[in-house]
Design an enzyme around this catalytic site. Structure first.
Site, mmCIF file in Angstrom:
data_model
loop_
_atom_site.group_PDB
_atom_site.id
_atom_site.type_symbol
_atom_site.label_atom_id
_atom_site.label_comp_id
_atom_site.label_asym_id
_atom_site.label_seq_id
_atom_site.Cartn_x
_atom_site.Cartn_y
_atom_site.Cartn_z
ATOM 1 N N CYS A 121 0.843 -1.197 0.000
ATOM 2 C CA CYS A 121 0.000 0.000 0.000
ATOM 3 C C CYS A 121 0.879 1.248 0.000
ATOM 4 O O CYS A 121 1.831 1.354 0.784
ATOM 5 C CB CYS A 121 -0.911 -0.014 1.227
ATOM 6 S SG CYS A 121 -1.943 1.456 1.399
ATOM 7 N N CYS A 124 0.356 3.054 3.676
ATOM 8 C CA CYS A 124 0.847 2.539 4.953
ATOM 9 C C CYS A 124 1.900 1.447 4.808
ATOM 10 O O CYS A 124 2.372 0.910 5.808
ATOM 11 C CB CYS A 124 -0.319 2.008 5.778
ATOM 12 S SG CYS A 124 -1.158 0.571 5.058
ATOM 13 N N CYS A 170 -7.397 -1.200 1.288
ATOM 14 C CA CYS A 170 -6.334 -1.705 2.159
ATOM 15 C C CYS A 170 -6.931 -1.948 3.535
ATOM 16 O O CYS A 170 -7.594 -1.077 4.103
ATOM 17 C CB CYS A 170 -5.196 -0.682 2.238
ATOM 18 S SG CYS A 170 -3.938 -1.090 3.479
ATOM 19 N N CYS A 173 -5.158 0.600 6.427
ATOM 20 C CA CYS A 173 -5.427 2.040 6.483
ATOM 21 C C CYS A 173 -6.745 2.437 5.842
ATOM 22 O O CYS A 173 -7.135 3.610 5.899
ATOM 23 C CB CYS A 173 -4.281 2.830 5.848
ATOM 24 S SG CYS A 173 -4.145 2.651 4.050
ATOM 25 N N CYS A 193 -8.772 -5.096 -10.169
ATOM 26 C CA CYS A 193 -8.364 -4.035 -11.083
ATOM 27 C C CYS A 193 -8.047 -2.810 -10.233
ATOM 28 O O CYS A 193 -8.954 -2.155 -9.702
ATOM 29 C CB CYS A 193 -9.502 -3.752 -12.068
ATOM 30 S SG CYS A 193 -9.050 -2.709 -13.454
#
Length: 291
Positions: A121, A124, A170, A173, A193
């Site tokens: 990510c 984070c 995510c 976060c 996607c």
């Protein structure tokens, strides 16, 4: 008698096409047709032109904090001002405002599944997808077929385009990553996607410890399910689409079977049946994901 034969003919044609709509097992070849964008943001977005020389890489683990590898997903909470300060304007737009980058604009499209490493990510640094699950979907956005495990991503039903879609976030976060569609390759049949701006690529050479632990987590998650799949989408993420497409199928078949004027154009008369065959196929395909 003629009217009865016409009705029987229509019912027979409807049953035949719906039987053909049932998905059959076959080998997968990556899709090449254009697909819906991974997010539904309507705000105009013009990122700086990326350099395709090297994929964007995250700084080494010594210069940036990362969640403990052996711990469950931690929760990363920041104020809006803190997110604006820690992210680039483009990454903030995608991750925190659920925006969408233009297709073919991400440097991450050039990363191959054979490269090894991990996609993390951008907000984070939590591990999201092993590089081996990446594939070319032909959509212009980085695509994957399976996350690291259930501690990597969350799913939310998105109605921004009226038709329900499954948003991918995510888990650490809550940052918006993109959307999931049930038209990907085996063994999951899913296409994640995603926006390249929402992720960063960490090569195996840059962080071999991360790559090794991600593989361990993926194998452990797949072992719990008794197969190769690390993450199965929640039932709730597929049910809205199944219900909507199923309802459309019933309405279209009812329209086809309803009486038509004798001088009706055959093209328009059989159009509802053709449309019902497609929505019926999508419904059966999505139901098969739950079995």
């Amino acid at each position: 008698p003629n009217a009865m034969r016409t009705t029987r003919s229509r019912r027979g044609a409807a049953a035949f096409l719906l039987a053909l709509a049932a998905p059959k097992a076959s080998s997968f070849s990556p899709p090449t047709s254009t697909a819906p964008s991974p997010a539904g943001g309507a705000t105009a977005f013009r990122p700086a032109a990326p350099s395709m020389a090297q994929p964007h890489r995250r700084p080494s683990s010594s210069s940036r904090s990362r969640p403990a590898l052996f711990a469950a997903a931690r929760k990363v909470e920041k104020t809006d001002a803190q997110w604006r300060e820690s992210l680039s304007p483009d990454a903030y737009y995608v991750l925190r405002r659920e925006g969408t980058e233009p297709p073919w604009s991400s440097e991450l499209n050039s990363v191959k599944s054979t490269s090894g490493g991990t996609f993390v990510c951008a907000g984070c640094a939590s591990p999201l997808f092993p590089a081996r699950t990446k594939y070319d979907s032909g959509t212009g956005w980085p695509s994957f077929y399976d996350p690291v495990d259930t501690d990597a991503v969350d799913f939310v039903t998105d109605f921004k385009l009226v038709v329900p879609r499954t948003e991918v976030r995510c888990k650490s976060c809550g940052g918006h990553l993109g959307h999931m569609f049930p038209d990907g390759p085996e063994p999951t049949g899913m296409r994640y996607c995603l926006n390249g701006l929402a992720m960063e690529y960490v090569s195996m050479e840059d962080d071999p410890e991360l790559a090794a632990e991600v593989e361990r987590r993926s194998e452990a998650a797949a072992g719990k399910g008794g197969g190769e799949i690390a993450v199965m989408p929640p039932v709730g993420s597929l049910l809205p689409g199944i219900a909507l497409n199923g309802a459309f199928t019933v309405l279209l078949i009812s329209s086809f079977l309803a009486p038509h004027p004798p001088d009706a154009n055959p093209v328009f008369e059989y159009f509802p049946l053709a449309a019902a065959a497609y929505t019926g196929y999508v419904t059966v395909r999505d139901v098969s994901k739950l079995l």
